[in-house]
Motif scaffolding. Sequence first.
Motif, PDB file in Angstrom:
ATOM      1  N   LEU A 139     -65.427 -20.062  44.029  1.00 41.26           N
ATOM      2  CA  LEU A 139     -64.398 -20.797  43.297  1.00 41.26           C
ATOM      3  C   LEU A 139     -63.609 -19.822  42.430  1.00 41.26           C
ATOM      4  N   VAL A 140     -62.346 -19.636  42.780  1.00 39.81           N
ATOM      5  CA  VAL A 140     -61.501 -18.639  42.124  1.00 39.81           C
ATOM      6  C   VAL A 140     -60.526 -19.330  41.177  1.00 39.81           C
ATOM      7  N   SER A 141     -60.661 -19.085  39.889  1.00 40.27           N
ATOM      8  CA  SER A 141     -59.752 -19.646  38.896  1.00 40.27           C
ATOM      9  C   SER A 141     -58.496 -18.786  38.806  1.00 40.27           C
ATOM     10  N   ILE A 142     -57.336 -19.427  38.920  1.00 40.50           N
ATOM     11  CA  ILE A 142     -56.057 -18.746  38.751  1.00 40.50           C
ATOM     12  C   ILE A 142     -55.485 -19.177  37.405  1.00 40.50           C
ATOM     13  N   PRO A 143     -55.392 -18.272  36.427  1.00 37.65           N
ATOM     14  CA  PRO A 143     -54.870 -18.663  35.114  1.00 37.65           C
ATOM     15  C   PRO A 143     -53.512 -19.353  35.236  1.00 37.65           C
ATOM     16  N   ARG A 144     -53.337 -20.414  34.478  1.00 37.02           N
ATOM     17  CA  ARG A 144     -52.124 -21.235  34.591  1.00 37.02           C
ATOM     18  C   ARG A 144     -50.867 -20.472  34.196  1.00 37.02           C
ATOM     19  N   ASP A 145     -50.997 -19.370  33.421  1.00 34.90           N
ATOM     20  CA  ASP A 145     -49.840 -18.590  32.994  1.00 34.90           C
ATOM     21  C   ASP A 145     -49.555 -17.406  33.918  1.00 34.90           C
ATOM     22  N   THR A 146     -50.231 -17.334  35.067  1.00 36.26           N
ATOM     23  CA  THR A 146     -50.006 -16.237  36.007  1.00 36.26           C
ATOM     24  C   THR A 146     -48.558 -16.233  36.477  1.00 36.26           C
ATOM     25  N   THR A 181     -62.422 -15.074  38.865  1.00 36.35           N
ATOM     26  CA  THR A 181     -61.082 -15.232  38.301  1.00 36.35           C
ATOM     27  C   THR A 181     -60.111 -14.355  39.078  1.00 36.35           C
ATOM     28  N   ASN A 182     -58.919 -14.857  39.296  1.00 33.65           N
ATOM     29  CA  ASN A 182     -57.886 -14.120  40.005  1.00 33.65           C
ATOM     30  C   ASN A 182     -57.713 -12.726  39.404  1.00 33.65           C
ATOM     31  N   PRO A 183     -57.647 -11.670  40.243  1.00 37.85           N
ATOM     32  CA  PRO A 183     -57.489 -10.306  39.707  1.00 37.85           C
ATOM     33  C   PRO A 183     -56.225 -10.177  38.864  1.00 37.85           C
ATOM     34  N   THR A 184     -56.378  -9.731  37.642  1.00 38.90           N
ATOM     35  CA  THR A 184     -55.233  -9.606  36.735  1.00 38.90           C
ATOM     36  C   THR A 184     -55.240  -8.262  36.022  1.00 38.90           C
ATOM     37  N   ASP A 203     -53.043  -8.333  39.164  1.00 43.54           N
ATOM     38  CA  ASP A 203     -53.265  -6.988  39.685  1.00 43.54           C
ATOM     39  C   ASP A 203     -52.963  -7.088  41.170  1.00 43.54           C
ATOM     40  N   ALA A 204     -51.742  -6.729  41.549  1.00 46.76           N
ATOM     41  CA  ALA A 204     -51.249  -7.004  42.902  1.00 46.76           C
ATOM     42  C   ALA A 204     -52.107  -6.371  43.981  1.00 46.76           C
ATOM     43  N   ASP A 205     -52.532  -5.128  43.777  1.00 45.13           N
ATOM     44  CA  ASP A 205     -53.332  -4.450  44.809  1.00 45.13           C
ATOM     45  C   ASP A 205     -54.678  -5.127  44.999  1.00 45.13           C
ATOM     46  N   LYS A 206     -55.357  -5.411  43.885  1.00 45.63           N
ATOM     47  CA  LYS A 206     -56.662  -6.055  43.977  1.00 45.63           C
ATOM     48  C   LYS A 206     -56.547  -7.471  44.515  1.00 45.63           C
ATOM     49  N   ALA A 207     -55.512  -8.184  44.087  1.00 47.63           N
ATOM     50  CA  ALA A 207     -55.313  -9.553  44.562  1.00 47.63           C
ATOM     51  C   ALA A 207     -55.055  -9.565  46.063  1.00 47.63           C
ATOM     52  N   SER A 208     -54.286  -8.611  46.551  1.00 48.21           N
ATOM     53  CA  SER A 208     -53.980  -8.544  47.970  1.00 48.21           C
ATOM     54  C   SER A 208     -55.233  -8.361  48.809  1.00 48.21           C
TER      55      SER A 208
END
Length: 356
Positions: free
Chosen positions: A132-139, A314-317, A332-337
Motif C-alpha cells: 500500500l503506497v501512500s501518495i502525499p496529497r500535496d505531491t 510512501t511515494n518516493p519524494t 524523487d522522479a528517478d526513484k519513483a520511475s
Amino acid sequence: MSSEEQAGAAVPEKNLPAEGTDGPETTADAPGGKPRRRWLRITLISVVVLALIGIGGAVAAGFYLKSVESDIERFDAFDSIPEETRPEVVATGALNMLILGSDSRDPESTGGSRADTIILAHIPKDRSGAQLVSIPRDTWVSIPRTKQGRGGRDAKINAAYAWGGLPLMVQTVEQYTKVRIDHVMMVDFAGFTEIIDALGGIEINSAKKFTSIHPPFRTFQQGKQQMDGATALDFSRQRKQFADGDFTRIKHQQQVIKAILDKAASGGILANPTKLNSFVRATSSAVSVDKDMSLVDMAMDLRGLRGNDLTFMTNPTKGTGRVGSESVVFEDADKASSFYDAVRRDAVEEILSAGK
C-alpha cells in the motif's frame, strides 16, 4: 484567485460522492426492520474488508452474496477516461486498487471537494500480500485536461479530484505512475471511529509525546497505548505539530489502518455476533467501491491474507518546497520511475526493496 488555483493550493477537501439512498423494500429478517437492500449492501461491503484481513472466506461462505450483489449502489470511476490515455496491463493477474480517503468530520475542513488520503494498493498475482503506497496529497504532478477545460497544468495531486472528480483522479494517478488502476475504493476515515469502537479499541505505538491541536486537546504519550475510535481518529489527523507535517500524518494513518486490520484478524469478531453486527454496520458506512468490482470474487481471492502480509510505503519524494505561494511535495522522479516500473511488472521483491 481562480477556482482552479484555489483547488490546486491546499485543496479544501471533501465531499466525496454521497452514497445513494436505499430502496423502500423491507424484510422481517433485517435487524430492527432496516431496509433489506441496505442490510445486504452492508454485508457485501464488509466481506471485502474482512477478506483483506484474512477471514473473508469464512464470512463469504456463510452469506448469500451472488444473488444480491447487483443491488449494491456503486460509483463510476472509469467510463469517462479515454482508453487511449490509460496504461497497458503489464502483469496479467495482478491487481492495482486506488484507495481514496476523506475525513468528513475533520475540524480543519472548509468544505469543497477533497481526497486527502491517496493510496495505491498493489496485490500481486500470487496473492501473497499487498503493498500500500501512500501518495502525499500535496505531491506536485501534471494533471490532465478535462473535456470541460479544467486541469491541463501542474498542481497538487488532490486538485484532480476537485477539478474532475473520480475519473480525473484515476487518470492523474495512472498518468503519474503509469500503473493501470483496476478498482477504486473510497473510505471516509471519520467512519473509522465506529469501526474501531466495534472492535473494542486498537493499540497504537506513538513515536513521541505530543498534544492534539483539536478539542478536547488530548495528550498522546510516547509508546504503546490503547485508543478508542475518537482518540485514534484524532491521532491520525495531527500534522501541524511535526516538522515533516503531512508525512507524519500519513504514518499515523498507516498505523491506524494496520492496527484495525490486526485487531479484526485476532479479535474473535466472527465468534461474537454482537461484535460482528457492529463491525459490519460500521464498515458499510465508511466504505464504497466502483461499479465493476466483484465483492464476492475479491473476498474469495484475498481470503488468505493477514495483517502481516500488508506492507505500507510512501511515494518516493525529495521533500517539501514551494511553487509560487504554495507549499508542495516534490517527487524523487528517478526513484519513483523505477519503483512504479516494479509495480507494473509485479516484481514484488523489487517493490519492497525500492520502498525501503
